[in-house]
Every structure is written in C-alpha cells, then in structure tokens.
Design an enzyme around this catalytic site. Sequence first.
Site, short mmCIF file in Angstrom:
data_model
loop_
_atom_site.label_atom_id
_atom_site.label_comp_id
_atom_site.label_asym_id
_atom_site.label_seq_id
_atom_site.Cartn_x
_atom_site.Cartn_y
_atom_site.Cartn_z
N SER A 14 -37.12 -13.55 34.64
CA SER A 14 -36.73 -13.20 36.00
C SER A 14 -37.20 -14.25 36.99
O SER A 14 -36.45 -14.66 37.89
CB SER A 14 -37.31 -11.83 36.38
OG SER A 14 -36.78 -10.81 35.57
N ARG A 37 -42.00 -12.21 43.97
CA ARG A 37 -42.27 -10.79 43.70
C ARG A 37 -41.38 -9.89 44.54
O ARG A 37 -40.88 -8.86 44.07
CB ARG A 37 -43.74 -10.47 43.94
CG ARG A 37 -44.69 -11.01 42.91
CD ARG A 37 -44.68 -10.17 41.67
NE ARG A 37 -45.41 -10.81 40.59
CZ ARG A 37 -45.44 -10.39 39.34
NH1 ARG A 37 -44.75 -9.30 39.00
NH2 ARG A 37 -46.11 -11.03 38.41
N HIS A 40 -37.83 -10.17 43.21
CA HIS A 40 -37.78 -9.49 41.92
C HIS A 40 -37.72 -7.97 42.11
O HIS A 40 -36.95 -7.28 41.44
CB HIS A 40 -39.00 -9.88 41.09
CG HIS A 40 -39.04 -9.29 39.73
ND1 HIS A 40 -39.94 -8.31 39.37
CD2 HIS A 40 -38.28 -9.52 38.62
CE1 HIS A 40 -39.74 -7.99 38.10
NE2 HIS A 40 -38.74 -8.71 37.63
#
Length: 208
Positions: A14, A37, A40
Amino acid sequence: MEFITEPHAIEARSMEIIAPYLSRLNLDEKAIKVYSRIIHAAGDPDYKDVIRIHPAAIAAGLNSLKSGCDIYCDVEMVRTGINRRRLAEFGGQVHCMIGDEKIAVKARESGITRAMAAMREFGQKLDGAVLAIGNAPTALVEVMKIMQESEVRPALIIGVPVGFVGASESKDLLFSTSPVPYITVLGNKGGSPIAAASVNALLYMLEK
C-alpha cells in the site's frame, strides 16, 4: 487473481502505491509518513491536496507522546482506532467521554453537543496533551474557545472532523488561528479513521 494475505506485506505494498502521489510535494520523511497513513486510512490519494501540517506539529507530537502525554478524543471510534498498546509503552492513555452519562446531562442542561461538553469537562487536562478530533466540529470549535479564554495549550491538535455542517469552517478556524501546532485536512473530508491514522503515524515513528 492472487491476493496478498500477509498483513505486513499488504501494508508495505500500500505504501509503495501511495509513494508516487507524494513524490512532487517536497515533504520530509516524517511528513511523508503522516500523509501516507492518512491516505492509506482513507483509500483516497486526493487527500494529498488538502492535508495541512503545521511546521512544528510532528516534532511537538513526537516529543509529547514520547514523554507519556495522554490523548483526548471526541468520539469512541477515534479512541478505538489509536494503537493504545503502543501509546502505553510510553506511559500515555487515551480518553473519551462522549458516552459518559454525566456528559449527556451537562450537554442537555447547557443546550450544547456532548462533544462540546466533553471538551469542557477535560478542561485543564488538555494542557500539554494531544487532541484527536475526527467527528465533531463542535468539539474543535470548543477547544479553540477554551484556548482563547484560558492558558490551556495542547501540545498538538489533530483536528479532522468530517461532514457538511461546520466541519470545513471549524478546520479553517484551526488552520488560520490556532496558537498551537496542528494537523488537519481542509474542506469536508476527514473522519475518525483519519484522526486515528494521524496519531498512529506519530506513534509508529517512536522507538522505545
């Protein structure tokens, strides 16, 4: 089709997919981790255009978390999403009072939201703490008011409430007037997963 099933491999892949979206933003390594983050958690690379990180935010967050500061949240979903075991390694705890009956009573009596009542109840405890607000614009506005009317100064405000009523305005207020470092996303985007992901990005940078 063959799917990746190992959790660490999924995360690593990812981050590889996300990396090209950030390559032209001139971000340092730590900012890249926060951006990654958030993207994601949202599954949305367009977040790269609306994330705003105060120049002192990451350092302030890391220093405070490493020193064992507590985290105060607006809703349980944020609290649940934060890696509390990782936080506890440094002596910190996560707090949320949105479901407390005492807060519900105070909110009804004052004609305000429970999120606002919870921030008022936290009061002085917010000083030097990390705030993670992912759902309630009214919580963020209340924190701004508390800072305006007192000497309470959180170490870092992660203010990313989501929605169409007050969310964008509350984040604009944070972005333009906050006396303390912040992490936010402009506009209607945001949410509890974004708040938790921002906190976790900082926690994962820390080494015990």
